[in-house]
Design a protein around this motif. Structure first.
Motif, PDB file in Angstrom:
ATOM      1  N   TYR A  48       0.852  -1.210   0.000  1.00 12.68           N
ATOM      2  CA  TYR A  48       0.000   0.000   0.000  1.00 12.68           C
ATOM      3  C   TYR A  48       0.884   1.256   0.000  1.00 12.68           C
ATOM      4  CZ  TYR A  48      -3.484  -3.237   2.077  1.00 12.68           C
ATOM      5  OH  TYR A  48      -4.313  -4.296   2.359  1.00 12.68           O
ATOM      6  N   GLN A 125       2.471  -9.614  11.886  1.00 10.30           N
ATOM      7  CA  GLN A 125       1.264 -10.408  11.634  1.00 10.30           C
ATOM      8  C   GLN A 125       0.753 -11.047  12.928  1.00 10.30           C
ATOM      9  OE1 GLN A 125       3.047 -12.697   8.467  1.00 10.30           O
ATOM     10  NE2 GLN A 125       2.652 -11.076   6.966  1.00 10.30           N
ATOM     11  N   VAL A 154      -1.017 -13.152   7.966  1.00 13.49           N
ATOM     12  CA  VAL A 154      -1.892 -12.979   9.126  1.00 13.49           C
ATOM     13  C   VAL A 154      -2.817 -14.192   9.239  1.00 13.49           C
ATOM     14  CG1 VAL A 154      -3.668 -11.513  10.194  1.00 13.49           C
ATOM     15  CG2 VAL A 154      -1.821 -10.444   8.880  1.00 13.49           C
ATOM     16  N   LYS A 178      -4.666 -23.459  -1.087  1.00 12.22           N
ATOM     17  CA  LYS A 178      -4.613 -22.522   0.043  1.00 12.22           C
ATOM     18  C   LYS A 178      -5.663 -22.895   1.092  1.00 12.22           C
ATOM     19  CE  LYS A 178      -2.886 -18.314  -2.283  1.00 12.22           C
ATOM     20  NZ  LYS A 178      -3.163 -16.889  -2.488  1.00 12.22           N
ATOM     21  N   SER A 217      -9.817  -8.346   5.406  1.00  8.58           N
ATOM     22  CA  SER A 217      -8.657  -7.531   4.989  1.00  8.58           C
ATOM     23  C   SER A 217      -8.609  -7.386   3.469  1.00  8.58           C
ATOM     24  CB  SER A 217      -7.363  -8.185   5.478  1.00  8.58           C
ATOM     25  OG  SER A 217      -7.208  -9.449   4.854  1.00  8.58           O
ATOM     26  N   ILE A 218      -9.665  -7.834   2.796  1.00  2.00           N
ATOM     27  CA  ILE A 218      -9.681  -7.774   1.322  1.00  2.00           C
ATOM     28  C   ILE A 218     -10.227  -6.419   0.854  1.00  2.00           C
ATOM     29  CG2 ILE A 218     -10.456  -8.943  -0.789  1.00  2.00           C
ATOM     30  CD1 ILE A 218      -8.652 -10.644   1.051  1.00  2.00           C
ATOM     31  N   ASN A 241      -7.102  -3.692   2.807  1.00  2.00           N
ATOM     32  CA  ASN A 241      -7.676  -3.381   1.493  1.00  2.00           C
ATOM     33  C   ASN A 241      -6.853  -3.992   0.361  1.00  2.00           C
ATOM     34  OD1 ASN A 241      -7.703  -0.536   3.258  1.00  2.00           O
ATOM     35  ND2 ASN A 241      -5.760  -0.984   2.253  1.00  2.00           N
ATOM     36  N   PRO A 265      -9.802  -1.030  12.534  1.00  2.00           N
ATOM     37  CA  PRO A 265      -8.651  -0.838  13.420  1.00  2.00           C
ATOM     38  C   PRO A 265      -7.311  -0.919  12.694  1.00  2.00           C
ATOM     39  CG  PRO A 265      -9.345  -3.112  13.483  1.00  2.00           C
ATOM     40  CD  PRO A 265     -10.237  -2.430  12.479  1.00  2.00           C
ATOM     41  N   LEU A 267      -3.057  -1.897  13.731  1.00  2.00           N
ATOM     42  CA  LEU A 267      -2.109  -2.390  14.747  1.00  2.00           C
ATOM     43  C   LEU A 267      -1.407  -1.248  15.461  1.00  2.00           C
ATOM     44  CD1 LEU A 267      -0.329  -4.635  16.051  1.00  2.00           C
ATOM     45  CD2 LEU A 267       1.177  -4.435  14.061  1.00  2.00           C
ATOM     46  N   MET A 313       3.728 -11.213  -3.937  1.00  2.00           N
ATOM     47  CA  MET A 313       2.668 -10.984  -2.958  1.00  2.00           C
ATOM     48  C   MET A 313       1.435 -10.355  -3.624  1.00  2.00           C
ATOM     49  SD  MET A 313       2.989  -9.214   0.742  1.00  2.00           S
ATOM     50  CE  MET A 313       2.851 -10.467   1.980  1.00  2.00           C
ATOM     51  N   GLU A 314       1.662  -9.380  -4.497  1.00  2.00           N
ATOM     52  CA  GLU A 314       0.536  -8.728  -5.177  1.00  2.00           C
ATOM     53  C   GLU A 314      -0.185  -9.670  -6.122  1.00  2.00           C
ATOM     54  OE1 GLU A 314       1.031  -4.244  -6.284  1.00  2.00           O
ATOM     55  OE2 GLU A 314       3.007  -5.167  -6.295  1.00  2.00           O
ATOM     56  N   ARG A 316      -0.890 -12.638  -5.501  1.00  2.00           N
ATOM     57  CA  ARG A 316      -1.534 -13.647  -4.649  1.00  2.00           C
ATOM     58  C   ARG A 316      -0.815 -14.991  -4.751  1.00  2.00           C
ATOM     59  NH1 ARG A 316      -7.900 -12.660  -6.042  1.00  2.00           N
ATOM     60  NH2 ARG A 316      -8.184 -14.233  -4.406  1.00  2.00           N
ATOM     61  N   GLY A 320       1.458 -17.987   3.846  1.00  2.00           N
ATOM     62  CA  GLY A 320       2.169 -17.745   5.092  1.00  2.00           C
ATOM     63  C   GLY A 320       2.939 -16.440   5.026  1.00  2.00           C
TER      64      GLY A 320
END
Ligand code: NDP
Length: 326
Positions: A48, A125, A154, A178, A217-218, A241, A265, A267, A313-314, A316, A320
């Motif tokens: 992000y 996480q 997470v 997954k 978290s999506i 997001n 929220p 962290l 990561m982006e 998908r 883990g």
């Protein structure tokens, strides 16, 4: 002065904006320490920040998590000393480097039984799961939680934490592999949300009642349908997001869908106070040391290969936790 390699970006953009540079690191000031990293953690928030979803001061060294050894402490730092093995999740960013100076308050002494790679993979996480399960809603054994991206960093910690607390966690993930991974880590049931309608599956799995809590978290792609998974007066925790920010919406929807509750929220509110952060970390370390939570490092990259880590990561294509090795 000490030299360090660091990853920086000077403009927001794709993974290609990440560059390796060499820079000087000074002595720690009051309340600060200098740490030599043995490993750093990669988190979705780094994406992000790099891409501009969360605008950042520029140039920026990303990274909010690391583990290593204290090299120097500034005036007033009493909970740590030179030579201590430590780990942290902390703002502002700056972890993608060999050596950094940072505020000491969120840095925690690492138990001998936890190695640096595991520590770098679990702090951000794991502390997130701690506050989601213990500081956001009063969850108890027997509660049912819908948790999206259950095979992620997470997610796999959340599956195990839920199992340890006697919480029924229904996990979603984007592939059958997954989903199987999430079940192996403690998810009671899973839904492949790329090919199944997760709302109707959740209704089936809860005899039409709905879940007590959704942890989403999506963001944009799931938010509305996540609300449809809740029981009356259930709690929607929107905490990320990955598919884009949730667009502004009409609050009266919460009333119409059954007096729902909603929180968004982060962290960094929960770890802002030194005492809270240290206590949360102590609980996390306990979960790992007793074997209730095993940290799965799905991917490791050299610091210089961080752009590839972001791409994976982006796309998908990770499961883990992901770490960078200086
Ligand atoms: P993950 O390892 O969970 O990676 C993100 C996952 O999101 C992907 O693997 C993917 O899993 C899923 N996803 C679904 N749609 C998309 C999409 N369009 N683009 C990319 N990914 C998608 O990351 P983290 O464990 O680091 O973080 C998980 C989430 O939690 C993130 O959204 C993060 O921002 C948030 N978070 C929030 C915190 C807070 O305090 N508010 C603190 C820590 C994390 P699949 O293929 O299975 O759908």
């Amino acid at each position: 002065m000490t030299q360090t390699r660091a990853i920086i970006f000077e403009t927001p953009g794709g993974p290609e904006v990440l560059k390796l540079v060499t820079r000087e690191v000074g002595a720690p000031g009051p309340g600060e320490l200098r740490i030599r990293h043995h490993a750093c953690g990669l988190n979705y928030i780094d994406i992000y920040q790099r891409s501009g979803v969360y605008p950042m001061p520029l140039p920026q060294v990303p990274g909010m998590e690391g583990a290593g050894v204290v090299e120097a402490v500034g005036e007033g730092v009493t909970h740590l000393a030179v030579g201590d093995r430590v780990a942290y999740a902390a703002a502002p960013p700056g972890a993608y480097c060999d050596v950094r100076v940072m505020h000491a308050a969120q840095v925690c002494r690492l138990p001998d039984s936890i190695d640096f790679r595991t520590a770098a993979a679990m702090m951000l996480q794991g502390l997130t799961v701690q506050y989601l399960f213990h500081r956001t809603v009063p969850l108890k054994s027997g509660d049912t939680v819908l948790f999206h991206a259950a095979a992620g960093g997470v997610g796999l910690i959340a599956c195990q934490w839920a199992r340890a607390m006697g919480i029924r966690l229904i996990g979603t993930a984007g592939t059958d592999e997954k989903c199987a991974l999430a079940r192996a880590h403690g998810a009671a049931e899973t839904i492949n949300y790329e090919r199944e309608d997760f709302v109707s599956r959740v209704r089936d799995l809860t005899e039409g009642r709905g879940v007590d809590v959704v942890m989403d978290s999506i963001g944009a792609a799931t938010f509305d349908r996540s609300l449809d998974c809740l029981r009356p007066v259930g709690m929607m925790i929107s905490f990320g997001n990955a598919s884009g920010k949730v667009p502004p919406f009409d609050l009266s929807i919460l009333g119409a869908k059954g007096s729902l509750q909603l929180t968004r929220p982060t962290l960094f509110t929960h770890i802002a106070r030194h005492e809270d952060c240290q206590a949360m970390a102590a609980q996390l370390f306990g979960m790992v040391e007793t074997g209730k939570v095993a940290i799965r490092i799905g991917q490791e990259f050299a610091l210089a290969d961080v752009a590839e880590a972001h791409r994976r990561m982006e796309a998908r294509a990770t499961t883990g936790s992901t770490i960078l090795l200086p």
